[in-house]
Scaffold this active site. Sequence first.
Site, PDB file in Angstrom:
ATOM      1  N   PRO A  65       0.785  -1.146   0.051  1.00  0.00           N
ATOM      2  CA  PRO A  65       0.060  -0.001  -0.006  1.00  0.00           C
ATOM      3  C   PRO A  65       0.841   1.221  -0.200  1.00  0.00           C
ATOM      4  CG  PRO A  65      -1.000  -1.519   1.538  1.00  0.00           C
ATOM      5  CD  PRO A  65       0.443  -2.193   1.145  1.00  0.00           C
ATOM      6  N   CYS A  66       0.241   2.254  -0.603  1.00  0.00           N
ATOM      7  CA  CYS A  66       1.204   3.523  -0.953  1.00  0.00           C
ATOM      8  C   CYS A  66       0.352   4.787  -0.679  1.00  0.00           C
ATOM      9  CB  CYS A  66       1.790   3.464  -2.312  1.00  0.00           C
ATOM     10  SG  CYS A  66       0.167   3.149  -3.594  1.00  0.00           S
ATOM     11  N   GLN A  67      -0.655   4.668  -0.167  1.00  0.00           N
ATOM     12  CA  GLN A  67      -1.485   6.048   0.152  1.00  0.00           C
ATOM     13  C   GLN A  67      -0.722   7.043   0.901  1.00  0.00           C
ATOM     14  OE1 GLN A  67      -2.613   2.845   0.434  1.00  0.00           O
ATOM     15  NE2 GLN A  67      -4.777   2.671   0.167  1.00  0.00           N
ATOM     16  N   ASP A  68       0.108   6.901   1.525  1.00  0.00           N
ATOM     17  CA  ASP A  68       0.737   7.798   2.277  1.00  0.00           C
ATOM     18  C   ASP A  68       1.623   8.656   1.508  1.00  0.00           C
ATOM     19  OD1 ASP A  68       1.024   6.072   5.126  1.00  0.00           O
ATOM     20  OD2 ASP A  68      -0.131   7.611   4.983  1.00  0.00           O
ATOM     21  N   TYR A  69       2.043   8.068   0.398  1.00  0.00           N
ATOM     22  CA  TYR A  69       2.577   8.908  -0.657  1.00  0.00           C
ATOM     23  C   TYR A  69       2.505   8.843  -2.050  1.00  0.00           C
ATOM     24  CZ  TYR A  69       5.375   4.756   0.404  1.00  0.00           C
ATOM     25  OH  TYR A  69       5.403   3.361   0.670  1.00  0.00           O
TER      26      TYR A  69
END
Length: 578
Positions: free
Chosen positions: A83-87
């Site tokens: 998961p990559c939502q933070d960046y």
Amino acid sequence: MKNNHIRVVELFAGVGGFRIGLEGASDTYETIWNNQWEPSTLHQDASLVYQARFGRKGHCNKDINKVPTTDIPDHDLLVGGFPCQDYSVAATLSRSGGIEGKKGVLWWQIYRILNEKGEKRPQYVFFENVDRLLNSPASQRGRDFAIILASLADLGYTVEWRIINAADYGMPQRRRRTYIVGYLKESVVANKVDTLEDWVEFDGVLAQAFPFRAKEKTVSAFDINGTIQEVSANFNKGKKNSPFGNAGMMKARHVYSVDAEPVYEGTIQTLGDNLVDEDFIPEEFFISEKELPKWQYEKGAKKINRISKEGFEYVFSEGGMAFPDFLDKPSRTMITGEGGSAPSRFKHVVQTPSGRYRRLIPVELERLNMFPDNHTYHPEVSDGRRAFLMGNALVCGIVQEIGKSLYRFIYDEAPVSTRPIHIQRNSRPVLSLDLFDANANELIYNKPKKTYKLDNTKRLLIGFVKEDNKEYFLKKEPTKLYYTGSVGKFPSTIALNKLYYFMPYIKGKGVRDLYLIRIVRIGSKTEIHPDVEDTKAPRLVFEIEYLESLPKYKMIHLNFQHSFTDTFLGRVMMTRKR
């Protein structure tokens, strides 16, 4: 990995993009266990779709933080788009939490599994993430990626990476993502690495899959020093730019990277190539005349006076976007908010031949990620959620090409697949035996197309199709294999590099279908017919890609020697004026 069998574990599986891509690369890849868990939601849409398409066996719908490593079977290849939502591109970099953020910490679950597997950890890893991973976080450019590389190095992996825009290699969406492939020390592939420079630019798995030329004066070489904690605290501190180029490699914490410019001359797919005929579009996807001005406003350039939380006045401005979207180019990057009827700046809108405007339907979103049509269809998953799933997915074609390249490096032979990415995976009901009965009459949509220009001066190979291969060639599928007779009977004076197009000759019918020759290699008849006793007879194998068909079959004089030497596309495709 014995007898050409690669056991795959898929983390953060979504609806199975890695699985589809790897299965499309080679039958050797077998997904034996997978995990998909969406936090903060009761309805596990991705898990429902995954099980419906691939079955329950080996599927885990639990929080990976709570899954003991002992529950994960030993495997050869670990894959996942962590998961990559933070960046992600949906948030400004200055606001992103990076690898320390809530979702970013899931990287440490990958590390935990690899670490706890010990001597049984997989020989290969293959990950996908957003392109800005190499620049995250804003306060310490490249730190997150340095942590990932350092932690993999400490586990014994040599790692290469590449930022790839799918559209640069003929695929239908402008989707830039970071792909990371790692090789455990003493693995077959790790032992083939000579110099980092040559591997990155010419010889490596990613360079072979997606050729490029290095930009001048972009080489970066350095070591990642210190403990993981020290890397986290000090890497590139106080500097404005990340030291990582968009193509590179790390071995024993030494990094070599460059910026890559893609090299590609094949067919391309555009947004328009993947649209469904207007007559098949449900009415709710069309934009009414009343709603159209709202969409035009959202898509247009604007300047808005705003007041910050601290009470400061400022002007928010943004440029205009294409409205409607261009049909003759690959689509823009799809995001999770693609679904729903509310006007939005980021959703795709196309204009139909009748002049009406509409949103994209789920099957078109699937095509832009190169999934099979209706892959995300499920009676319990709404169209809006199907769009969300595709916004989170990867482009299967990228995984397929990397999977093929990795296979070649492991086994020193060409990969063969009976499950290319366009093939529908059979629905396997898991909630009830009549799960899909209500939709027995599936709509037949028009197929995706390709954009290309035929060159009538290029040489055309017309190949005779034997009776046992006739049915195989009567099916119009995007990719096929054609094998000649034994190599010993093949003319020795043919310049194979001059053969550009291919048309199969069907006995009693003639020629109709036109293909592009992608690769010519030595292989065997068993690649198409595994049950025949022909395992030792070498043949020339042509890997071909379907382009188009003549209106009807055309009878021609078939001369073996002639067909391989001086037949040109124009002889068959052009109608001469008498």
